[in-house]
Design an enzyme around this catalytic site. Sequence first.
Site, PDB file in Angstrom:
ATOM      1  N   HIS A  63       0.844  -1.199   0.000  1.00 40.34           N
ATOM      2  CA  HIS A  63       0.000   0.000   0.000  1.00 40.34           C
ATOM      3  C   HIS A  63       0.878   1.248   0.000  1.00 40.34           C
ATOM      4  O   HIS A  63       0.604   2.203  -0.687  1.00 40.34           O
ATOM      5  CB  HIS A  63      -0.942  -0.027   1.208  1.00 40.34           C
ATOM      6  CG  HIS A  63      -1.939   1.087   1.216  1.00 40.34           C
ATOM      7  ND1 HIS A  63      -2.905   1.231   2.184  1.00 40.34           N
ATOM      8  CD2 HIS A  63      -2.117   2.135   0.373  1.00 40.34           C
ATOM      9  CE1 HIS A  63      -3.637   2.309   1.922  1.00 40.34           C
ATOM     10  NE2 HIS A  63      -3.176   2.876   0.839  1.00 40.34           N
ATOM     11  N   GLU A 111       1.549   8.247  -4.476  1.00 39.71           N
ATOM     12  CA  GLU A 111       2.353   7.796  -3.335  1.00 39.71           C
ATOM     13  C   GLU A 111       3.725   8.478  -3.336  1.00 39.71           C
ATOM     14  O   GLU A 111       4.242   8.859  -2.286  1.00 39.71           O
ATOM     15  CB  GLU A 111       2.517   6.270  -3.354  1.00 39.71           C
ATOM     16  CG  GLU A 111       1.252   5.510  -3.025  1.00 39.71           C
ATOM     17  CD  GLU A 111       0.837   5.633  -1.560  1.00 39.71           C
ATOM     18  OE1 GLU A 111       1.675   5.453  -0.667  1.00 39.71           O
ATOM     19  OE2 GLU A 111      -0.352   5.919  -1.313  1.00 39.71           O
ATOM     20  N   HIS A 115       4.430  10.803  -0.243  1.00 38.64           N
ATOM     21  CA  HIS A 115       5.309  10.108   0.714  1.00 38.64           C
ATOM     22  C   HIS A 115       6.747   9.973   0.210  1.00 38.64           C
ATOM     23  O   HIS A 115       7.680  10.168   0.968  1.00 38.64           O
ATOM     24  CB  HIS A 115       4.739   8.723   1.022  1.00 38.64           C
ATOM     25  CG  HIS A 115       3.308   8.743   1.446  1.00 38.64           C
ATOM     26  ND1 HIS A 115       2.907   9.237   2.671  1.00 38.64           N
ATOM     27  CD2 HIS A 115       2.179   8.361   0.800  1.00 38.64           C
ATOM     28  CE1 HIS A 115       1.584   9.135   2.769  1.00 38.64           C
ATOM     29  NE2 HIS A 115       1.109   8.615   1.653  1.00 38.64           N
TER      30      HIS A 115
END
Length: 249
Positions: A63, A111, A115
């Site tokens: 994830h 992502e 992040h």
Amino acid sequence: MLLPLLVCAGASALLSSAESKNKQFCTWTCAIFTLQWPGAFCQSLDNTSLCKLPPEVNGWLIHGLWPQKTQTCCECWPMFASDVQEVRGTLEEKWPSLLKSRSSFVFWKDEWRKHGTCAACVEGLNSPLQYFQMCLKLRQRFDLQKALEDAGIKPSCQRLYKLAEVQEALFPLTGSKIEIQCIKDDQEREVWFQVKIQLSRNMSLGCDHFGDTNDIRSDRRRFWGHPCPAGEGLYYVPIDHQRPLRPCG
Ligand SMILES: *[C@@H]1O[C@H](CO)[C@@H](O)[C@H](O)[C@H]1NC(C)=O
Ligand SMILES: *[C@@H]1O[C@H](CO)[C@@H](O)[C@H](O)[C@H]1NC(C)=O
């Protein structure tokens, strides 16, 4: 490699000096590596008609890798498909988007932006390719399915597993600083769908300054699970490509 750095430098030069004094870069010491069980993914959505389960999906999926308490990150580092071309096949297999509305590449790009760009101040994570390669390495290292199988824990619609049983099976691989997350299915059963593993900046297990799990950033609210309750037992449902919404009827 030079271009993004120049862009970042350009952007920070635009900040007033007061603003830039308050900015702290590369503060993170802990990251969460999150693996998701695709058997339960569809049930984690509010609207289950929005998910897909690609035929090649047959095990735990990535994830994300999310540095915590990052403060200021350089969000001015764009990612292009060519950046991850050499690992694309493996990413498609281990980190696909399960949302119909979102391509896998858009998932990765999001992502990276949210992040990866924060992680990127650390050696070994400092480009889209390195970040995604690290995540794939972590996925290999944390082979949950094997650890579970070795302990006799297999996907099943019948068996209700104890949380302690699952924790014990994973302990040799992940240590104790993990969160095992469930969602409730439409029959109010606790269904296991995610594992969050704490890692230090050097990717060793666990970390000292983890803080509150509420800090964990997530793409969308509906992706959030809750810690599986110790008292109730949990279902580890099979991956059912024919009936991804209701693998257990
Ligand atoms: C679920 O999503 C589908 C497709 O976007 C939509 O047609 C449907 O109305 C949604 N259902 C609910 C309950 O929101
Ligand atoms: C990794 O970081 C942790 C926490 O800072 C530290 O305790 C550990 O010694 C480091 N391990 C290596 C191999 O550098």
